[in-house]
Design an enzyme around this catalytic site. Structure first.
Site, PDB file in Angstrom:
ATOM      1  N   GLY A 192       0.781  -1.238   0.000  1.00  0.00           N
ATOM      2  CA  GLY A 192       0.000   0.000   0.000  1.00  0.00           C
ATOM      3  C   GLY A 192       0.807   1.279   0.000  1.00  0.00           C
TER       4      GLY A 192
ATOM      5  CG  ASN B  70       0.873   3.464  -5.834  1.00  0.00           C
ATOM      6  OD1 ASN B  70       1.005   4.509  -6.474  1.00  0.00           O
ATOM      7  ND2 ASN B  70       1.544   2.363  -6.117  1.00  0.00           N
TER       8      ASN B  70
ATOM      9  CG  MET C  21      -1.970  -8.234  -5.985  1.00  0.00           C
ATOM     10  SD  MET C  21      -1.326  -7.143  -7.258  1.00  0.00           S
ATOM     11  CE  MET C  21      -0.252  -8.267  -8.103  1.00  0.00           C
ATOM     12  NE  ARG C  22      -7.844 -12.101  -4.629  1.00  0.00           N
ATOM     13  CZ  ARG C  22      -7.799 -13.398  -4.401  1.00  0.00           C
ATOM     14  NH1 ARG C  22      -8.177 -14.268  -5.321  1.00  0.00           N
ATOM     15  NH2 ARG C  22      -7.338 -13.862  -3.261  1.00  0.00           N
TER      16      ARG C  22
ATOM     17  CG  LEU D  47     -12.103  -5.313 -10.078  1.00  0.00           C
ATOM     18  CD1 LEU D  47     -11.947  -3.801 -10.080  1.00  0.00           C
ATOM     19  CD2 LEU D  47     -12.834  -5.780  -8.815  1.00  0.00           C
TER      20      LEU D  47
ATOM     21  CG  ASN E  19      -4.943  -0.960 -12.104  1.00  0.00           C
ATOM     22  OD1 ASN E  19      -4.579  -1.002 -10.929  1.00  0.00           O
ATOM     23  ND2 ASN E  19      -4.423  -1.745 -13.033  1.00  0.00           N
TER      24      ASN E  19
ATOM     25  CG  HIS F 182       0.007  -2.297 -15.339  1.00  0.00           C
ATOM     26  ND1 HIS F 182      -0.146  -3.500 -14.684  1.00  0.00           N
ATOM     27  CD2 HIS F 182       0.887  -2.521 -16.355  1.00  0.00           C
ATOM     28  CE1 HIS F 182       0.595  -4.415 -15.283  1.00  0.00           C
ATOM     29  NE2 HIS F 182       1.228  -3.845 -16.298  1.00  0.00           N
TER      30      HIS F 182
ATOM     31  CG  ASP G 212      -3.229  -4.862 -16.250  1.00  0.00           C
ATOM     32  OD1 ASP G 212      -3.816  -4.258 -15.333  1.00  0.00           O
ATOM     33  OD2 ASP G 212      -2.432  -5.796 -16.040  1.00  0.00           O
TER      34      ASP G 212
ATOM     35  CD  GLU H  60       3.691   2.162  -9.500  1.00  0.00           C
ATOM     36  OE1 GLU H  60       2.663   2.067  -8.817  1.00  0.00           O
ATOM     37  OE2 GLU H  60       4.432   1.187  -9.729  1.00  0.00           O
TER      38      GLU H  60
END
Ligand code: GRF
Length: 284
Positions: free
Chosen positions: A25, A27, A139-140, A142, A160, A162, A198, A227
């Site tokens: 976490g 970010n 990491m799932r 949707l 998101n 990436h 993605d 990021e």
């Protein structure tokens, strides 16, 4: 202290952010810090993790932000949920592009389980009335069930970050994949989430150098600095309402950012990651 520019207070109104995490976490932390230091026109109102032990939850608690767990592991095993009914499942299965199982019954049961987890997430998140759902190391994958709940035509609300220049290196190990491929530039993409992995409309991209004597750890550290700055900037653009979605003849939608400072902002990102003196990347 971030080196991005401090915003004028109250202009425009802060957007409410729900942040989904699975791990450390950083970010999330950057969004919380930037919000508190006046660099972000957004406020993290809730954090949800798919894993009980995610450090992101500790960060949320330390910041006085509500954190919740939707334990995906328990949803992905055990008895198959009754919902959604077959017709709804069919429609979702036709649209989704995240599950690659060729066996329809296995694919559909996986989809059903994902939808059950998502419906638990939606229940939690809705109570906080988020304007945007920000994935930050979540990491799932949707399904369209989750996305439909938040998205409206022309108003996409799930984003998101990436760590690669999409469409290169989608998936879970983008820093490693970029480095091991021997790329000389790595990148970061902030994008809206769509039915694929993605693949959604790109909001912003930034690139950083990979120097001859770099190792993966250093590359990752450099990329993460980019990021943090990019994610905050994208939230600020969303809050300012300067994004437009333009259909293209390929069927994809292109995001256009109408910000008079656009060029300067991109220049600042590049400056930040290219500026450090070469001595800092020389071997030994
Ligand atoms: C980041 O590299 C992000 O781009 C990717 O997962 C990582 C999460 O890192 N989606 P952290 O949990 O924010 O430290």
């Amino acid at each position: 202290m971030p080196n991005d520019e401090r915003l004028q207070t109250g202009k425009p109104a802060k957007v409410r952010l729900a942040v989904l995490v699975s791990g450390s976490g950083t970010n999330l932390q950057s969004l919380i810090d930037r919000s508190r230091q006046g660099f972000l026109n957004g406020e993290v109102v809730v954090v949800v993790s798919d894993r009980p032990g995610a450090y992101g939850l500790t960060r949320a608690r330390d910041a006085g932000i509500h954190g919740h767990v939707v334990d995906y592991r328990s949803f992905m095993s055990g008895p198959l949920p009754a919902e959604p009914e077959e017709e709804v499942l069919d429609a979702l299965d036709r649209r989704q592009r995240i599950l690659k199982e060729t066996d329809p019954s296995r694919r559909r049961s996986k989809l059903k389980r994902l939808v059950a987890a998502e419906s638990a997430m939606i229940r939690i998140l809705s109570a906080y009335r988020p304007d945007y759902i920000c994935l930050a190391g979540f990491m799932r994958l949707l399904t369209p069930y989750f996305l439909d709940h938040w998205n409206r035509e022309g108003d996409l609300r799930v984003i998101n970050i990436h760590p690669a220049l999409l469409p290169a290196f989608p998936g879970e190990h983008a820093y490693r994949d970029t480095f091991q491929y021997g790329c000389k530039l790595g990148g970061v993409t902030v994008h809206f989430v769509d039915e694929g992995e993605d693949t959604g409309p790109v909001i912003a991209q930034g690139a950083y150098p990979i120097w001859p004597y770099d190792d993966l750890e250093r590359v990752e550290r450099r990329g993460l600095q980019l990021e943090y700055e990019m994610y905050a900037q994208c939230v600020n653009w969303l809050a300012a309402g300067v994004l437009e979605l333009e259909p293209t003849s390929s069927g994809r939608r292109r995001v256009i950012i109408r910000d008079p400072d656009y060029r300067r902002i991109l220049g600042r990102w590049i400056e930040k990651v290219f500026a450090p003196h070469p001595d800092t990347w020389r071997r030994g």
